[in-house]
Design a protein around this motif. Structure first.
Motif, short mmCIF file in Angstrom:
data_model
loop_
_atom_site.label_atom_id
_atom_site.label_comp_id
_atom_site.label_asym_id
_atom_site.label_seq_id
_atom_site.Cartn_x
_atom_site.Cartn_y
_atom_site.Cartn_z
N PRO A 194 0.80 -1.23 0.00
CA PRO A 194 0.00 0.00 0.00
C PRO A 194 0.84 1.28 0.00
N ALA A 195 1.99 1.25 0.69
CA ALA A 195 2.82 2.45 0.76
C ALA A 195 3.55 2.72 -0.55
N ALA A 196 3.82 1.65 -1.32
CA ALA A 196 4.61 1.81 -2.54
C ALA A 196 3.77 2.13 -3.76
N THR A 197 2.50 1.76 -3.77
CA THR A 197 1.71 1.89 -5.00
C THR A 197 1.53 3.32 -5.52
N ILE A 224 -2.12 19.54 -22.27
CA ILE A 224 -2.45 19.30 -20.86
C ILE A 224 -3.35 18.09 -20.69
N TYR A 225 -4.07 17.71 -21.78
CA TYR A 225 -4.97 16.55 -21.68
C TYR A 225 -4.20 15.25 -21.47
N ALA A 226 -2.93 15.23 -21.84
CA ALA A 226 -2.12 14.02 -21.63
C ALA A 226 -2.02 13.70 -20.14
N LEU A 227 -2.02 14.73 -19.29
CA LEU A 227 -1.93 14.49 -17.85
C LEU A 227 -3.17 13.78 -17.33
N ALA A 228 -4.34 14.13 -17.89
CA ALA A 228 -5.58 13.45 -17.48
C ALA A 228 -5.52 11.97 -17.82
N ALA A 229 -5.00 11.66 -19.01
CA ALA A 229 -4.85 10.25 -19.39
C ALA A 229 -3.87 9.54 -18.47
N GLY A 230 -2.81 10.25 -18.06
CA GLY A 230 -1.84 9.66 -17.14
C GLY A 230 -2.44 9.35 -15.78
N VAL A 231 -3.36 10.19 -15.29
CA VAL A 231 -4.01 9.94 -14.01
C VAL A 231 -4.80 8.63 -14.07
N MET A 232 -5.56 8.44 -15.12
CA MET A 232 -6.36 7.20 -15.21
C MET A 232 -5.47 5.98 -15.32
N ALA A 233 -4.39 6.07 -16.09
CA ALA A 233 -3.47 4.94 -16.20
C ALA A 233 -2.85 4.62 -14.84
N GLY A 234 -2.49 5.65 -14.09
CA GLY A 234 -1.92 5.43 -12.77
C GLY A 234 -2.90 4.77 -11.81
N GLY A 235 -4.17 5.17 -11.87
CA GLY A 235 -5.18 4.55 -11.01
C GLY A 235 -5.35 3.07 -11.29
N LEU A 236 -5.39 2.70 -12.55
CA LEU A 236 -5.54 1.29 -12.93
C LEU A 236 -4.33 0.47 -12.49
N LEU A 237 -3.13 1.04 -12.64
CA LEU A 237 -1.92 0.33 -12.23
C LEU A 237 -1.91 0.09 -10.71
N LEU A 239 -4.43 -0.20 -8.67
CA LEU A 239 -5.39 -1.25 -8.32
C LEU A 239 -4.86 -2.62 -8.70
N ALA A 240 -4.21 -2.72 -9.85
CA ALA A 240 -3.74 -4.01 -10.33
C ALA A 240 -2.71 -4.64 -9.40
N VAL A 241 -1.82 -3.84 -8.79
CA VAL A 241 -0.78 -4.44 -7.96
C VAL A 241 -1.30 -4.84 -6.58
N LEU A 243 -4.07 -6.57 -6.06
CA LEU A 243 -4.78 -7.85 -6.12
C LEU A 243 -3.89 -9.04 -5.77
N PRO A 244 -2.67 -9.16 -6.33
CA PRO A 244 -1.81 -10.29 -5.92
C PRO A 244 -1.47 -10.26 -4.43
N ALA A 245 -1.30 -9.05 -3.87
CA ALA A 245 -0.98 -8.95 -2.44
C ALA A 245 -2.13 -9.47 -1.59
N LEU A 246 -3.38 -9.17 -1.98
CA LEU A 246 -4.53 -9.71 -1.26
C LEU A 246 -4.63 -11.22 -1.42
N ALA A 247 -4.32 -11.70 -2.61
CA ALA A 247 -4.40 -13.15 -2.85
C ALA A 247 -3.39 -13.91 -1.99
N ARG A 248 -2.22 -13.31 -1.73
CA ARG A 248 -1.19 -13.99 -0.94
C ARG A 248 -1.61 -14.20 0.50
N ILE A 249 -2.48 -13.35 1.02
CA ILE A 249 -2.98 -13.55 2.39
C ILE A 249 -4.38 -14.17 2.37
N ASP A 250 -4.80 -14.65 1.22
CA ASP A 250 -6.09 -15.31 1.06
C ASP A 250 -7.25 -14.39 1.45
N MET A 251 -7.15 -13.12 1.04
CA MET A 251 -8.19 -12.14 1.35
C MET A 251 -8.63 -11.40 0.09
#
Length: 555
Positions: A194-197, A224-237, A239-241, A243-251
């Protein structure tokens, strides 16, 4: 029954546990692995530092590429809109209610029951976020107008803010689910992921500013619109990381699909408990967001660039508040909740005392540095490309205003969890409402005199009032009993900070920091030497005064 700071009975929504339950909780707590609070906080702080450094690089690149203009104001307004709702439904009101209930469920009922609670909460949250995103995209013009109607002075900036708000609004859903995952991982003492994401968001925005903006410009699209696209890409990334951390603790939770699944999830008693706790917490966070809306609205009517200057000053303020305040809050919340569930009052008070001593030890010199060394710091970091000397001066003024209240801003991160861990959401809300009123009175007095810097100073003074009130409340309710030695520590910190202040004043006047724009490496090296010397002087003075730093941090 405890009393609040006004001397009236305070409503504490913590149920009285039977003696047998308390005994089982204490026995269970004894079998749980102990975690070193300082080690955990250090891990979170180190990873948060990485996040803040990449965030600073992000802002340096954006400042050099776009400067401070109506269009950068538009991006900052658009980015604040999803962040505002994220603090309401993500790591703000939701986390404040979710983490204590989750920690209590694990302490009392075990992992299997906790897993069912998590699935129900995730299902309800996911459906609520879907509805919120649909409404937010449709209502973007109204949201931008409410947040910064002054952008209408430049029609292009207002329209750009609306479009970018629509692009970035789904970011709320990503980050709210990230906050849920972080609450679970922190409760299981898995603090690293959580601290690194947040680093991923910064990297996405760096890529957007470095490569996306020129690509957009080459095709006739506002860069400037490129920054908006970067925000969405960062949010998806991010969230993606998780999920494996939750799976490792079976949660890893399962999201129920369909109306029947949603209805069954909503009937879970834990969901009802979280919803009940969220109501006052939501009000409290809403008060803070209302203050942000008012300040942004005022700044949008000041000279162009005011919103951007405040944003960059706030970015620098995030270094001490996140490295110290947020790191301690993340580590303390589940530990305090577990101590309350086990009815272990001495441990609960001792953790608060330890955290507050660290706040004073590190927060006071940080505040002194921001007040006395703001312009050299801002000049070294941001005085490049399109970011001119006037932008440096205005950002430094805002940074100094924030610095006045740094101790309060950091202390709130420690004191508020003292209430949330006890599932007492009402007291911080009452305090926040009064502080909001006081802050707006200060705005009326300070903004005509100091412009945008008055907004920052009002926030700083309001934070001091908020933290002081929270502290008095914990003392009167008997939840926090200060250990011996506070008076001596305060004198030692003040003396060491005064010595460091003299050094910083001399260093600020010795070098013409603005004139070194053409020599950025030399200026950065000089800043590094000054900061390292100031830290060494402060710590050396503390040790000479008899402060045993290792013993303090390892208490």
């Amino acid at each position: 029954m405890s009393e609040d700071v006004a001397g009236k009975p305070a409503i504490v929504s913590r149920p009285t546990l039977p003696a047998s339950t308390v005994a089982r909780a204490r026995a269970g707590a004894a079998t749980l692995p102990r975690v070193s609070l300082f080690r955990a906080a250090s891990t979170v702080s180190a990873l948060t530092l990485l996040s803040k450094v990449t965030g600073l690089l992000r802002d340096l690149l954006i400042a050099a590429s776009f400067g401070a203009s109506a269009m950068t104001d538009a991006f900052n307004v658009a980015f604040r809109t999803p962040n505002m709702f994220r603090r309401l439904f993500g790591e703000g009101a939701f986390s404040q209610a979710f983490v204590p209930v989750l920690a209590h469920a694990r302490q009392q009922d075990g992992d299997e029951s906790t897993r069912l609670l998590l699935a129900a909460v995730t299902t309800v949250l996911a459906w609520a976020l879907l509805l919120l995103c649909v409404l937010g995209v449709a209502g973007a013009p109204l949201l931008v107008w409410l947040l910064a109607s002054g952008l209408r002075q430049d029609g292009g900036a207002f329209d750009a803010a609306v479009l970018m708000t629509r692009w970035m609004f789904p970011y709320i859903a990503c980050m709210s689910l990230v906050a849920l995952a972080a609450g679970v991982l922190n409760t299981w003492k898995r603090f690293a992921v959580p601290a690194a994401t947040p680093v991923l968001l910064n990297l996405a925005l760096i890529a957007a500013a470095w490569g996306g903006a020129p690509w957009f410009a080459a095709r006739g699209i506002e860069p400037i619109y490129a920054l908006a696209a970067g925000v969405m890409a960062g949010g998806l990334l991010q969230l993606a990381v998780q999920l494996p951390a939750l799976a490792r603790i079976d949660m890893l939770p399962r999201i129920g699909l369909g109306w029947r699944a949603l209805r069954e999830a909503a009937r879970h008693p834990g969901v009802g408990r979280i919803t009940t706790l969220m109501a006052p917490a939501l009000l409290g966070v809403s008060v803070a967001q209302l203050s942000l809306i008012i300040n942004t609205q005022i700044a949008s009517w000041l000279q162009p660039g005011s919103v951007t200057w405040l944003s960059y000053a706030d970015r620098l303020m995030e270094f001490p508040t996140a490295l110290l305040g947020v790191a301690l809050s993340v580590v303390l919340m589940p530990q305090l909740a577990a101590a309350r569930a086990a009815d272990d009052a001495p441990r609960y008070s001792a953790m608060l005392d330890w955290a507050l001593r660290l706040v004073v030890l590190l927060g006071v010199p940080s505040a002194v540095a921001l007040l006395l060394f703001a312009q050299p710091l801002v000049a070294t970091l941001f005085h490049h490309g399109a970011f001119g000397a006037q932008d440096v001066r205005q950002t430094a003024l805002a940074l100094a205003g924030y610095g006045v209240g740094l101790i309060g801003l950091v202390a709130i991160k420690v004191l508020a969890p003292g209430y949330y861990a006890s599932q007492d959401m009402r007291t911080p809300v009452r305090i926040a409402v009064v502080v909001l009123v006081a802050t707006q009175v200060l705005n009326v007095l300070l903004v005509p005199w100091l412009d945008h810097a008055g907004l920052a100073l009002a926030i700083g003074l309001g934070a001091l009032l908020n933290a002081g009130w929270l502290l008095v409340g914990l003392l009167r309710q008997g939840r926090y009993r200060p250990a011996a030695g506070w008076g001596r520590l305060a004198l030692q910190v003040l003396a060491a900070s005064a010595l460091m202040a003299a050094w910083l004043i001399w260093a600020a006047t010795l070098v013409d920091w603005m004139a070194l724009r053409s020599q950025p490496l030399q200026r950065a090296a000089l800043l590094g030497l000054v900061v390292v010397a100031a830290a060494a002087l402060y710590l050396g003075a503390l040790m000479a005064a008899g402060v045993r730093l290792r013993e303090l941090v390892r208490r």
